[in-house]
Write an enzyme that holds these catalytic residues in place. Sequence first.
Site, PDB file in Angstrom:
ATOM      1  N   ASN A 184      78.308  70.922  40.293  1.00  0.00           N
ATOM      2  CA  ASN A 184      78.263  70.288  38.984  1.00  0.00           C
ATOM      3  C   ASN A 184      79.060  71.057  37.946  1.00  0.00           C
ATOM      4  O   ASN A 184      79.625  70.464  37.018  1.00  0.00           O
ATOM      5  CB  ASN A 184      76.815  70.123  38.511  1.00  0.00           C
ATOM      6  N   SER A 214      69.679  69.996  38.204  1.00  0.00           N
ATOM      7  CA  SER A 214      71.127  70.124  38.382  1.00  0.00           C
ATOM      8  C   SER A 214      71.685  71.225  37.514  1.00  0.00           C
ATOM      9  O   SER A 214      72.802  71.674  37.717  1.00  0.00           O
ATOM     10  CB  SER A 214      71.833  68.838  37.969  1.00  0.00           C
ATOM     11  N   GLU A 257      72.516  72.678  47.466  1.00  0.00           N
ATOM     12  CA  GLU A 257      72.613  74.024  46.913  1.00  0.00           C
ATOM     13  C   GLU A 257      71.203  74.611  46.881  1.00  0.00           C
ATOM     14  O   GLU A 257      70.286  73.994  46.334  1.00  0.00           O
ATOM     15  CB  GLU A 257      73.202  73.979  45.498  1.00  0.00           C
ATOM     16  N   HIS A 283      68.828  71.777  45.371  1.00  0.00           N
ATOM     17  CA  HIS A 283      69.607  70.772  44.651  1.00  0.00           C
ATOM     18  C   HIS A 283      70.327  69.835  45.609  1.00  0.00           C
ATOM     19  O   HIS A 283      71.337  70.184  46.206  1.00  0.00           O
ATOM     20  CB  HIS A 283      70.615  71.476  43.712  1.00  0.00           C
TER      21      HIS A 283
HETATM   22  N1  LIG Z   1      71.210  61.682  39.220  1.00  0.00           N
HETATM   23  C1  LIG Z   1      71.870  62.544  39.958  1.00  0.00           C
HETATM   24  O1  LIG Z   1      72.988  62.254  40.406  1.00  0.00           O
HETATM   25  C2  LIG Z   1      71.276  63.875  40.281  1.00  0.00           C
HETATM   26  C3  LIG Z   1      71.821  64.630  41.337  1.00  0.00           C
HETATM   27  C4  LIG Z   1      71.203  65.843  41.694  1.00  0.00           C
HETATM   28  C5  LIG Z   1      70.117  66.299  40.983  1.00  0.00           C
HETATM   29  N2  LIG Z   1      69.620  65.553  39.930  1.00  0.00           N
HETATM   30  C6  LIG Z   1      68.444  66.095  39.227  1.00  0.00           C
HETATM   31  O2  LIG Z   1      67.302  65.444  39.754  1.00  0.00           O
HETATM   32  C7  LIG Z   1      66.297  65.308  38.759  1.00  0.00           C
HETATM   33  C8  LIG Z   1      65.920  63.848  38.624  1.00  0.00           C
HETATM   34  O3  LIG Z   1      67.047  63.119  38.175  1.00  0.00           O
HETATM   35  P1  LIG Z   1      67.184  61.555  38.427  1.00  0.00           P
HETATM   36  O4  LIG Z   1      68.599  61.214  38.186  1.00  0.00           O
HETATM   37  O5  LIG Z   1      66.552  61.182  39.722  1.00  0.00           O
HETATM   38  O6  LIG Z   1      66.314  60.980  37.219  1.00  0.00           O
HETATM   39  P2  LIG Z   1      65.665  59.535  37.043  1.00  0.00           P
HETATM   40  O7  LIG Z   1      65.500  59.320  35.604  1.00  0.00           O
HETATM   41  O8  LIG Z   1      66.431  58.526  37.823  1.00  0.00           O
HETATM   42  O9  LIG Z   1      64.234  59.677  37.758  1.00  0.00           O
HETATM   43  C9  LIG Z   1      63.223  60.522  37.300  1.00  0.00           C
HETATM   44  C10 LIG Z   1      61.885  59.924  37.728  1.00  0.00           C
HETATM   45  O10 LIG Z   1      60.854  60.851  37.421  1.00  0.00           O
HETATM   46  C11 LIG Z   1      59.726  60.128  37.025  1.00  0.00           C
HETATM   47  N3  LIG Z   1      58.825  61.001  36.270  1.00  0.00           N
HETATM   48  C12 LIG Z   1      58.899  61.400  34.977  1.00  0.00           C
HETATM   49  N4  LIG Z   1      57.865  62.220  34.690  1.00  0.00           N
HETATM   50  C13 LIG Z   1      57.116  62.336  35.802  1.00  0.00           C
HETATM   51  C14 LIG Z   1      55.931  63.015  36.140  1.00  0.00           C
HETATM   52  N5  LIG Z   1      55.283  63.747  35.238  1.00  0.00           N
HETATM   53  N6  LIG Z   1      55.428  62.886  37.375  1.00  0.00           N
HETATM   54  C15 LIG Z   1      56.046  62.154  38.302  1.00  0.00           C
HETATM   55  N7  LIG Z   1      57.201  61.466  38.051  1.00  0.00           N
HETATM   56  C16 LIG Z   1      57.733  61.562  36.826  1.00  0.00           C
HETATM   57  C17 LIG Z   1      60.301  58.986  36.205  1.00  0.00           C
HETATM   58  O11 LIG Z   1      59.373  57.916  36.139  1.00  0.00           O
HETATM   59  C18 LIG Z   1      61.551  58.636  36.999  1.00  0.00           C
HETATM   60  O12 LIG Z   1      61.322  57.635  37.955  1.00  0.00           O
HETATM   61  C19 LIG Z   1      66.898  65.919  37.489  1.00  0.00           C
HETATM   62  O13 LIG Z   1      66.486  67.253  37.396  1.00  0.00           O
HETATM   63  C20 LIG Z   1      68.403  65.822  37.743  1.00  0.00           C
HETATM   64  O14 LIG Z   1      69.141  66.773  37.043  1.00  0.00           O
HETATM   65  C21 LIG Z   1      70.159  64.361  39.596  1.00  0.00           C
END
Ligand SMILES: NC(=O)c1ccc[n+]([C@@H]2O[C@H](COP(=O)([O-])OP(=O)(O)OC[C@H]3O[C@@H](n4cnc5c(N)ncnc54)[C@H](O)[C@@H]3O)[C@@H](O)[C@H]2O)c1
Length: 639
Positions: free
Chosen positions: A239, A168, A201, A189
């Site tokens: 964002n 993000s 995005e 994204h």
């Molecule tokens: N939460 C949001 O609203 C949102 C929206 C758009 C983008 N993002 C982006 O998406 C990405 C993930 O965010 P999220 O909110 O889903 O996080 P999250 O913490 O909910 O999930 C991340 C997952 O990745 C797993 N993980 C960690 N290391 C790993 C590895 N080496 N191999 C495989 N899996 C692994 C974890 O176990 C976890 O389940 C981030 O870069 C975030 O910025 C988040």
Amino acid sequence: MGGEATVVVDAAPGYDETHRTTLEEVAWGASRPGRVWRVQPLCETPPMAREFTKVGVIGLGTMGAGIVEVFARNGIDVVAVEVTDEAVERGRGVLQHSTDRAVTRGKLTPEDQTALHARVQFTSDMADLKECQLVVEAVPEHLDLKKDIFAKLDAIVSDDAILATNTSSLPVTEIAVATINPKRVVGMHFFNPAPVLQFVEVIKTVITSDEIFEDVKALAERLGKKPVIVGDKAGFIANALLFGYLNHAVAMFESKYATREDIDAAMKLGCGYPMGPLALMDLIGLDTAYEILDTMYKQGRDRLHAPSPIIKQMVSAGLKGRKSGRGFYTYAAPGSSAVVDDALTPTAAAGSTAGTRPVRTVGVVGSGTMATGMVEVFAKAGLDVTFVARSEAKVEAVRAALAKSLEKAVQRGKATEEERDAALGHVRGTTRLEDLAQVDLVVEAVVEDLSVKRALFENLDEICRPDAILATTTSSLPVVECAAATKRPQDVVGMHFFNPAQVMKLVEVVHTVSTADDVVATVQALCATVGKHAVTCGDRAGFIVNALLFPYLNDAVKMLEANYSTADDIDTAMKTGCGLPMGPFELLDVVGLDVSLAIERELYLEFRERGYAPAPLLEHLVTAGYLGRKTGRGFRTYA
Ligand SMILES: NC(=O)c1ccc[n+]([C@@H]2O[C@H](COP(=O)([O-])OP(=O)(O)OC[C@H]3O[C@@H](n4cnc5c(N)ncnc54)[C@H](O)[C@@H]3O)[C@@H](O)[C@H]2O)c1
């Protein structure tokens, strides 16, 4: 002036019952009853540069599990990777839950659900990504972790596979250069919830190859998304605009300016947002939100992006939002969207401790849009209303407007003829302020000019009986200035209705440092009696709604001014990425650029935040007389 803002929002094209459904419901087409979603067979997809039949998703948390669903729904095989077997099971559970709901609601057939699941291979071994033509990474927002994963992917996938990050805010370029071939790395994204929100995005770095980039864009379109192309800058479009607003809302909560429920209700009811900012923080995940703000702050050094201290404290305490079962709100279970009561939940008992004063008769001063609307609201609720206008002609005009509005309600089946007549029977117009001598509460809606309002409050203080409550519906002036013009500052309160008052549910109840508790409680109870939703806050510029809305609008103007994106793409980002009823430029043009500038100046003067200083582009448009729709030209030109 919040009034003006919300006229627009209320009348916003596309603002309909959709916004009253949950995001999850929208996901499966709940806003279009009867529509059954079907998995698209591969042969029906339009021709595209590169055919994707197998993709990978790494990380099955808040975002990853949803991204898996997006691909599988569209007939693409997915290898879904998590770090442990336990995490794999959690990810599988999320997909199962989401598709079960769709089946229960008749939006997906059991056969299609089975086919969808058959397309997904869950694994904890990254080597299983070997045959994927594209891998989307969605692991936590840590640069080193992402770089490490991309470096490993280099050795697993084929040379022509595309590597995408769902980051993000982190620099895609830095992630790209951790690989042997940075040309094949892009940002993809998605927005949360990924199966619901159409916006994506696509981030192009200075190294990304054009061909790769076009392939990813075409794929996003095939997935039914609306891709917008952006450069590699922290927060991209959505964002960068959203998180300043979220951080501000958290700061309001942290400083106890208003309760979490009131902050959220204010933005939902005042602006038509699908969720309040604190509920949205919980959905995003506080750990993720912290990382995004931190990266944005480090890149731009904008103080307003420095994460509010409470976010880090909550993350450290494990209160990460919905995913951990507790964040700003408490949820039935980790991952659940059902909010349950906790120690902060307002109770009926807590509200009544101050006692209330009886309100049976109400005075309204003024004859404009707001005054007329308020007269109707009170009269419809059965209160006797005396309104005061400056001339007989104005008294007649209010009466005529009221009769017309009530007649319209009858025509639309929203009121009976008896109700119309009863409401009209409760209303009396006069030109004499002295006729308010016996009312229980007066609310004024005269011109937004402090000297006029102060003179009025001095008069009301002399005329009204002791214990009568004196309220102002000002949207930008300090309520305490009105209070200080009287000898009963404890009885003076703000009652900020939104325009049109007959329609908009929200009222901001504004207490000054002098307002008595029972006066606040009385006005809150009165709002409930007349069918309004009261939110309560202190006497600061912008109250809740305008203070949260206008800095965000200003940020959008600054983004346009910096040529990072176009007005059309920014509007699309906020509507399709965040589910807002209007984009910032659409909204500014309807509110009026002069009105918006005045509010922004007010906020800047009160808080002296550099980031609140009105964007020069806005000032220039106002100077040029481009005030928005009302003059036929603002950010856009109108026929
Ligand atoms: N939460 C949001 O609203 C949102 C929206 C758009 C983008 N993002 C982006 O998406 C990405 C993930 O965010 P999220 O909110 O889903 O996080 P999250 O913490 O909910 O999930 C991340 C997952 O990745 C797993 N993980 C960690 N290391 C790993 C590895 N080496 N191999 C495989 N899996 C692994 C974890 O176990 C976890 O389940 C981030 O870069 C975030 O910025 C988040």
